[in-house]
Design a protein around this motif. Structure first.
Motif, PDB file in Angstrom:
ATOM      1  N   UNK A  56      38.797  78.866  58.322  1.00  0.00           N
ATOM      2  CA  UNK A  56      38.648  77.443  58.639  1.00  0.00           C
ATOM      3  C   UNK A  56      37.782  76.742  57.595  1.00  0.00           C
ATOM      4  N   UNK A  57      36.761  77.429  57.096  1.00  0.00           N
ATOM      5  CA  UNK A  57      35.941  76.859  56.020  1.00  0.00           C
ATOM      6  C   UNK A  57      36.792  76.616  54.783  1.00  0.00           C
ATOM      7  N   UNK A  58      37.664  77.572  54.476  1.00  0.00           N
ATOM      8  CA  UNK A  58      38.594  77.397  53.361  1.00  0.00           C
ATOM      9  C   UNK A  58      39.425  76.126  53.565  1.00  0.00           C
ATOM     10  N   UNK A  59      39.961  75.948  54.769  1.00  0.00           N
ATOM     11  CA  UNK A  59      40.775  74.771  55.053  1.00  0.00           C
ATOM     12  C   UNK A  59      39.991  73.481  54.950  1.00  0.00           C
ATOM     13  N   UNK A  60      38.739  73.486  55.447  1.00  0.00           N
ATOM     14  CA  UNK A  60      37.921  72.271  55.389  1.00  0.00           C
ATOM     15  C   UNK A  60      37.542  71.931  53.952  1.00  0.00           C
ATOM     16  N   UNK A  61      37.279  72.954  53.133  1.00  0.00           N
ATOM     17  CA  UNK A  61      36.993  72.685  51.717  1.00  0.00           C
ATOM     18  C   UNK A  61      38.222  72.086  51.023  1.00  0.00           C
ATOM     19  N   UNK A  62      39.388  72.594  51.357  1.00  0.00           N
ATOM     20  CA  UNK A  62      40.616  72.034  50.796  1.00  0.00           C
ATOM     21  C   UNK A  62      40.803  70.583  51.252  1.00  0.00           C
ATOM     22  N   UNK A  63      40.545  70.327  52.514  1.00  0.00           N
ATOM     23  CA  UNK A  63      40.652  68.969  53.043  1.00  0.00           C
ATOM     24  C   UNK A  63      39.685  68.033  52.327  1.00  0.00           C
ATOM     25  N   UNK A  64      38.478  68.506  52.052  1.00  0.00           N
ATOM     26  CA  UNK A  64      37.477  67.689  51.369  1.00  0.00           C
ATOM     27  C   UNK A  64      37.965  67.269  49.994  1.00  0.00           C
ATOM     28  N   UNK A  65      38.560  68.217  49.275  1.00  0.00           N
ATOM     29  CA  UNK A  65      39.060  67.891  47.938  1.00  0.00           C
ATOM     30  C   UNK A  65      40.252  66.940  48.034  1.00  0.00           C
ATOM     31  N   UNK A  66      41.137  67.161  48.995  1.00  0.00           N
ATOM     32  CA  UNK A  66      42.303  66.279  49.138  1.00  0.00           C
ATOM     33  C   UNK A  66      41.882  64.865  49.505  1.00  0.00           C
ATOM     34  N   UNK A  99      23.698  68.852  68.614  1.00  0.00           N
ATOM     35  CA  UNK A  99      24.759  69.471  67.818  1.00  0.00           C
ATOM     36  C   UNK A  99      24.319  70.858  67.357  1.00  0.00           C
ATOM     37  N   UNK A 100      25.243  71.782  67.441  1.00  0.00           N
ATOM     38  CA  UNK A 100      24.982  73.125  66.915  1.00  0.00           C
ATOM     39  C   UNK A 100      25.241  73.086  65.414  1.00  0.00           C
ATOM     40  N   UNK A 101      24.213  73.405  64.652  1.00  0.00           N
ATOM     41  CA  UNK A 101      24.349  73.360  63.192  1.00  0.00           C
ATOM     42  C   UNK A 101      24.807  74.721  62.700  1.00  0.00           C
ATOM     43  N   UNK A 102      26.045  74.772  62.269  1.00  0.00           N
ATOM     44  CA  UNK A 102      26.577  75.992  61.663  1.00  0.00           C
ATOM     45  C   UNK A 102      27.404  75.598  60.451  1.00  0.00           C
ATOM     46  N   UNK A 103      27.987  76.578  59.784  1.00  0.00           N
ATOM     47  CA  UNK A 103      28.740  76.295  58.570  1.00  0.00           C
ATOM     48  C   UNK A 103      29.868  75.319  58.792  1.00  0.00           C
ATOM     49  N   UNK A 104      30.598  75.445  59.896  1.00  0.00           N
ATOM     50  CA  UNK A 104      31.751  74.590  60.155  1.00  0.00           C
ATOM     51  C   UNK A 104      31.337  73.167  60.510  1.00  0.00           C
ATOM     52  N   UNK A 105      30.295  73.017  61.317  1.00  0.00           N
ATOM     53  CA  UNK A 105      29.857  71.662  61.693  1.00  0.00           C
ATOM     54  C   UNK A 105      29.297  70.916  60.485  1.00  0.00           C
ATOM     55  N   UNK A 106      28.624  71.632  59.586  1.00  0.00           N
ATOM     56  CA  UNK A 106      28.110  71.004  58.366  1.00  0.00           C
ATOM     57  C   UNK A 106      29.277  70.541  57.483  1.00  0.00           C
ATOM     58  N   UNK A 107      30.311  71.384  57.365  1.00  0.00           N
ATOM     59  CA  UNK A 107      31.491  70.997  56.574  1.00  0.00           C
ATOM     60  C   UNK A 107      32.170  69.772  57.180  1.00  0.00           C
ATOM     61  N   UNK A 108      32.343  69.776  58.495  1.00  0.00           N
ATOM     62  CA  UNK A 108      33.013  68.638  59.150  1.00  0.00           C
ATOM     63  C   UNK A 108      32.207  67.359  58.982  1.00  0.00           C
TER      64      UNK A 108
END
Length: 1310
Positions: free
Chosen positions: A858-868, A906-915
């Motif tokens: 999911x982190x991979x997908x969110x990083x891709x979304x960020x670039x797009x 909010x729970x601060x984790x890798x995914x929430x920070x990316x979002x």
């Protein structure tokens, strides 16, 4: 085992004798007793069989039986930690046990017993050795007379028996006696006996004795003795010395051998017979010389491995003695008096080492190369003169008609067929070997700067000195006289042919930049290479012995030259290379014309199909090295080479369809083989067509040929096999894939070829599948980076693919997400929509549970979304189709401490920070100083994540920076006064020049005044003035009825509807305008109306196209960011903005500043409009890449290395008017600069930005995230005013070329 029994001592003695026999060669080769002791002490380190010797095994068993109990006890004690502390490291335990064991009484007793026993054993062995020696001497004396001649049986000076003799140490008195016995006056038997004894003595003792000088003279005399037995024995001694002595010893022997040979050549004056007679190597005097020369040559090739460990003077002595021997040449007058030529040392060394391997090894290391050059320059330049003279002599005497060289080559390459060994060599063969040896020596010299400094060289019978260029021209001319291979052996590789040798040399020179510049990039060399081509173009017969082969070699050399920057520039711009009729033309023009004639089969000499394929392919490859660069394509484009290749491909493709299906076991017939050749030729044409895609304009040309789908399919087949693009390419297909993916037809071709599916499957395999075929010994480490190294390459490939909005539109347009109720764990995504569904839109438990590595994937997908999302048009498509922001907000809402009640932190984790980062990036538009993006990493301290999270709009004000309110009032400045003073500008022809001067002055002195109303007035006046001039009006005025002060009102405009993408773009523009304090709260209706007017205006000029491309299914698929920019510049004044756009639409500038302006437009040629390739890509970014390569070469190289292209990034910057990358003031200056200064400033602007980012680009190329950096990070610190002077310099250099091509966008591409 405390004591050894008698039986044990006997066994130990036997095992020790066996060990000494096994290492006899090592000990016998030692120069002294001390060295022998060192060999024994370090035997375990140097002998891989050490632990396999029975003596060692016996000792190990004895130690284990004596100390085993002690070691076990100490090990248990250390493990319990009794008496002292022992660390947990295993080495500490071993050291502790070893120390305690060696301190024990058992160890001391064992060592004492072993020492006493070994002393007895060794003493017994010594006594037996002395007895054996006495017995051997007695037996030798008894059998001496019986073996009077049996010891003369060796044929070779360095046979292996000389290395297997044992010897005892010898006294100085004995050596003195041996020296006296070797005197030439002594009988043969006495001298032979002395030599026999000498061979048994250590070479170091022989060379260090007081009588060595006399002994050396006597050895040299024996070496020159006509009796082969004596000379062979001396060579045997020399060979033994070379094999087991250090350099300080062997140099003496080597120099003696060299001086002896030199004396032989001096006094015997051997000659080469004329006619068909030759040299018989079985002749006694020739055999002796050959054996000595062979021993020297073997030593020459081996000495390079160890002479660096010795003083330089030793090496210098060896090199000088060699050069002294090889520089022996008879006087030219004496040599030419008779009909016979002298036999020189170079003839024999060429016979033994035809390709001068010894010289190549000497030149390999800097340590020896320096000495070689010093000696050649100071004392032995005659060696180089002779080698050069031999090459010139071969060239002058070569008769291409008689083909004598072919016979010589054939005989030399087949001299060991069967069991019989060849013994007779003709004079022509020896002369040819000498030529090959000389050519190899000269080729090695030319590789180095000091070698090239030896030229020019004055040679015999030649008026002018021979320069480097002269030598290369002579060698190329020799290549032209390449003899045809014998018909009976046409498949044999003629490795000794002149052409092969010359081609090896030319390739070596071409691969080294300095060599190529001095040797190849010279006008006479290029003229010599092109001479046969020009002759054939004129319809005449070229003087080539084997035209097909020679032309292919010429093409290979030209291709290597064209691969380099200097060579390419020479081909393209040097017009004095070839004297055409009238004025000189460049090499590129000659080559492309010849290639066209080849493809059209207009050359009678090459009408044979198979021959034509090979030669045509070779010359297309030369052109390819030019047209796969922007500057090369610029020169070759008028010839329409892409159309010629495409026509040949279409014709060949129709032939290849008739290739029959191969039947197993059937022998292919001639016609079948011909058809197979056709298939190979078809692939060659596709490969060369594909390389047009290396540049933006080349990709447009490729698309126009209609072969883009087949080319991309061919590229994908090679890409999956990880094949190199070509022998001249350093990188793979990454850049080409990125270039192709920047256009709609290109990405469609990639999708249909299977490339997109293969990439998606590869990414999924790396993220979710793992390596099932590898046995898991250690568990896979948990990834520490958001994008693990194992999937970084795939991630960057996906970023490159989806970088352009055209790729996103074609791959995702009107494509819904699957959103299945259930996902099979074995189900793999095969498309981009599947990947988004599984990795980005993870909005259900079903999707979460379908992922084995949920967080990483999911982190991979969110990083891709960020670039797009950095591309605003891609962002709008994702948002309009998939409601990405709502999905992310919902995920954030669910990621709280108490999700059931909807309250909590909010729970601060890798995914929430990316979002959180993506949500801010999607919601706020602004340059580097206009918005604040949260970081993706936690901070040290009490507050690890100080950025506020949110799960609903509006966005926290923390991320929106407060900007000072801009004033729209009139500013008192020079440029505003100028604009106010000019009312009727249409009649003033010089007004625009004055305006440009005022603009440049204002920008360079106080650029902040060019804003607000001053900027709006400037644009209005400039556009109005230009649109009124017929010379500046590029497009016809629009016959448009809309709603503004100039035209009547149209009620249909207000009732029109906008697409969801446009509505989202309008909302984003309004937020940005309000953030900049440029718009009122009620500006939405005006902006919507402006967008409707623009769409109506452009729809009236849209051509009727029939295309399957998503981008051509209606209006411009993205948002009109330029219209929004003009609306903001006019502070929300819709009428003023529309008036400016209407006037601007008649100017050439609008074609490039306003991307929606030419979307499917009637103003473009139908085939270009049908391609959906915008002039911004095919023209602007093409010249950006061309100028970048010249002006900022490091940046250009960085893009090449990263697999990314400047054109991809520039298309994004220009498509959204630098929104999110520059601050608003710089965006305004970009627009005003292009309008006032000219549309070509768009190119210079991009080059300036990339030059500004040079250090960052180089840094991120090293960290392998260049494309991510350029897309996600704003352009910090860039000011248009700071680079305006630089852009003016670019204008002076390139405006004619760039603006000319921009003016040709309405013409058919060629």
């Amino acid at each position: 085992m405390s004591q050894f029994s008698a039986e044990a001592e006997a066994e130990l003695q036997s095992l020790l004798r066996q060990l000494l026999k096994s290492i006899k060669d090592r000990i016998s080769g030692a120069p002294s007793i001390e060295c022998a002791e060192e060999i024994l002490l370090h035997l375990e380190e140097t002998d891989k069989n050490f632990h396999n010797y029975e003596f060692v095994k016996y000792l190990r068993q004895y130690v284990e039986s004596s100390l085993g109990a002690v070691i076990e006890e100490e090990t248990e004690s250390c493990a319990r930690g009794e008496g002292y502390a022992v660390g947990s490291v295993q080495d500490t335990l071993v050291h502790a046990v070893t120390r305690k064991t060696r301190e024990s009484g058992e160890y001391k007793q064992m060592m004492q017993t072993l020492k006493n026993t070994m002393m007895v054993v060794v003493e017994s062995l010594i006594n037996k050795f002395e007895e054996d020696q006495l017995r051997k001497e007695e037996m030798h004396r008894e059998s001496q007379h019986q073996q009077s001649n049996s010891h003369y049986t060796d044929n070779c000076s360095d046979s292996d028996s000389s290395f297997n003799q044992s010897y005892a140490f010898i006294k100085q008195e004995q050596l003195q006696v041996l020296a006296e016995k070797l005197d030439p006056s002594k009988p043969k038997e006495v001298r032979w006996e002395a030599l026999q004894a000498l061979c048994c003595a250590p070479p170091s003792d022989v060379l260090s004795c007081e009588s060595w000088s006399g002994l050396r003279r006597n050895l040299s005399a024996a070496l020159a003795d006509p009796d082969p037995d004596l000379s062979d024995k001396v060579l045997r001694f020399f060979a033994k010395t070379f094999s087991c002595s250090p350099l300080n010893v062997t140099r003496e022997i080597y120099t003696s051998l060299a001086k002896s040979l030199e004396s032989d050549f001096l006094y015997h004056k051997l000659s080469l017979p004329t006619g068909s007679a030759g040299i018989d190597v079985n002749r006694q005097d020739i055999t002796r010389l050959l054996k000595q020369m062979r021993l020297m040559n073997d030593f020459q090739k081996e000495v390079t491995t160890f002479w660096i460990r010795h003083p330089e003077k030793y090496m210098e002595e060896i090199i000088e003695s060699t050069f002294s021997l090889l520089s022996f040449f008879p006087e030219h007058g004496l040599e030419t008096q008779g009909s016979e030529k002298a036999l020189k040392p170079m003839h024999l060394i060429a016979l033994l080492d035809i390709k001068a391997t010894w010289f190549k090894k000497w030149m390999h290391g800097y340590y020896s190369r320096t000495v070689v050059f010093r000696l050649l320059e100071r004392k032995y330049k005659s060696l180089i003169v002779a080698a050069l003279q031999q090459c010139i002599h071969y060239y002058d005497s070569c008769d291409p008609v008689r083909d004598e060289t072919a016979e010589v080559i054939h005989s030399m390459e087949h001299q060991h067929i069967g069991t019989a060994q060849r013994t007779l060599y003709t004079t022509k063969e020896l002369e040819y070997m000498y030529f090959v040896h000389s050519l190899c020596v000269l080729g090695r010299l030319l590789m180095y700067t000091n070698g090239r400094k030896l030229f020019p060289i004055t040679v015999w019978k030649r008026k002018d000195p021979v320069s480097l260029t002269d030598l290369v021209v002579i060698l190329i001319s020799i290549m032209y006289q390449h003899p045809k291979p014998p018909h009976s052996d046409s498949s044999h590789a003629d490795t000794l042919s002149p052409t092969t040798l010359v081609m090896e040399l030319l390739r070596t020179l071409g691969d080294r930049t300095e060599c190529a510049v001095e040797c190849l990039y010279q006008t006479p060399v290029i003229e010599t290479l092109l001479a046969p081509i020009i002759t054939l173009l004129k319809g005449k017969q070229a003087k080539l012995n084997s035209p097909e082969t020679t032309l292919i070699h010429i093409a290979d050399t030209l291709a290597r030259i064209a691969t380099t920057e200097r060579g390419l520039s020479l081909f393209l711009y040097e017009r004095n290379l070839v004297s055409g009729e009238g004025e000189g033309i460049s090499a590129a023009h000659v080559i492309v014309q010849f290639t066209q004639r080849l493809l059209a089969k207009e050359l009678p000499l090459l009408r044979n199909a198979e021959t034509s394929y090979g030669v045509s392919g070779a010359f297309i490859f030369v052109c390819r090295q030019m047209y796969n660069t922007c500057e090369g394509l610029q020169v070759l484009r008028p010839y329409g080479l892409h159309e010629c290749i495409a026509a040949a491909w279409k014709k060949t493709s129709s032939l290849s369809e008739r290739v029959p299906t191969p039947v197993p076991g059937a022998i292919p017939g001639t016609s079948s083989q011909e058809l197979q050749n056709v298939v190979v030729w078809e692939e060659t044409l596709l490969d060369n067509l594909l390389n047009f895609a290396a540049t933006p304009k080349g990709l447009l040309l490729l698309q126009q040929t209609g072969a883009i789908n087949e080319c991309v399919t061919y590229m994908f087949s090679r890409f999956t096999k990880k094949l190199q693009v070509s022998r001249c390419e350093k990188f793979g297909y990454g850049v080409m894939v990125t270039q192709v993916a920047a256009t709609a037809p290109g990405v469609v071709a990639l999708h249909s070829s299977g490339f997109v599916q293969a990439l998606v499957v590869e990414i999924w395999s790396v993220l979710e599948c793992g390596r099932e075929d590898v046995r898991v010994v250690y568990p896979k480490s948990t990834p520490m980076d958001p994008i693990d190294r194992s999937c970084l390459k795939s991630f960057l490939s996906l970023v490159n693919l989806l970088s352009s909005p055209y790729a996103v539109w074609e791959l995702l347009g009107q494509q819904p997400l699957p959103n299945k109720a259930e996902y099979n764990l074995r189900e793999m995504p095969t498309s981009i929509t599947d990947l988004i569904d599984r990795l980005i839109a993870v909005n259900s438990d079903v999707k979460i549970h379908s992922l084995f590595n949920y967080e990483q994937s999911h982190t991979f997908g969110l990083r891709l979304l960020s670039v797009m999302c950095c591309n605003l048009d891609s962002l709008l498509l994702l948002e309009s189709q998939y409601n990405i922001s709502d999905m992310l907000l919902q995920c954030q809402k669910d990621n709280i401490t108490d999700p059931s009640s909807g309250e909590g932190d909010f729970i601060i984790d890798g995914l929430s920070v990316e979002r959180n980062h993506i949500l801010v990036r999607m919601s706020v538009i602004g340059g580097p100083s206009e918005r604040r993006l949260p970081l993706r990493v936690l901070q040290k301290g009490t507050d690890p994540y100080p950025w506020p999270m949110f799960s609903s709009y509006p966005l926290p004000k923390y991320y929106i920076l407060n900007l000072p309110k801009t004033t729209r009032g009139k500013q008192d400045c020079e440029i505003s006064a100028f604009l106010a003073s000019t009312k009727n500008t249409e009649k003033d022809g010089s007004w625009m020049d004055t305006c440009r001067r005022q603009y440049c002055k204002a920008m360079t002195t106080k650029s902040n005044i060019v804003s607000g109303n001053v900027l709006a007035d400037l644009l209005e006046k400039a556009v109005s003035h230009l649109s009124a001039l017929p010379s500046e009006r590029f497009f016809p005025p629009a016959d448009y009825i809309g709603q503004c002060g100039l035209v009547t009102s149209g009620s249909g405009i207000k009732t029109g509807s906008l697409s969801s993408v446009d509505q989202l773009g309008i909302q984003a523009s309004l937020r940005y305008g309000r953030h900049l304090n440029l718009l009122r709260d009620n500006s939405e209706q005006d902006l919507c109306l402006l967008m409707k007017h623009c769409q109506e205006l452009l729809s009236q000029q849209r051509a009727k196209l029939t295309s399957e491309l998503y981008t051509l299914q209606g209006a411009y698929p993205g948002h009109d960011w330029f219209a929004s920019t003009v609306f903001l510049i006019m502070a929300g004044d819709m009428e003023r903005a529309l008036r400016l756009l209407l006037h601007l639409s008649t100017l050439l500038t609008s074609a490039f500043l306003w991307p929606a302006r030419l979307h499917g437009s009637v103003h473009l040629p139908m085939e270009i409009a049908q391609s959906s390739i915008h002039p911004v890509y095919s023209c602007t970014t093409h010249y950006v890449e061309m100028l970048l390569k010249t002006e900022v070469p490091l940046v250009f190289s960085a893009f090449r290395m990263s697999g990314f292209t400047p054109s991809q990034m520039c298309v994004q910057w220009l498509g959204q008017c630098f929104w999110n990358y520059l601050d608003w003031s710089e965006i305004c200056h970009y627009v005003s600069t292009c309008v006032v200064m000219g549309p070509d400033y768009q190119v210079y602007m991009c080059v300036a930005v990339l030059k500004h980012l040079q250090q960052d680009i180089l840094q991120h190329t090293q960290t392998q995230d260049l494309q991510v950096f350029l897309k996600e990070e704003p352009i910090q610190g860039f000011r248009v005013s700071n680079y305006l002077e630089y852009m003016e310099g670019l204008e002076r250099s390139y405006r004619t070329m760039v603006l000319t091509d921009m003016n040709n966008i309405s013409q058919r591409v060629s």
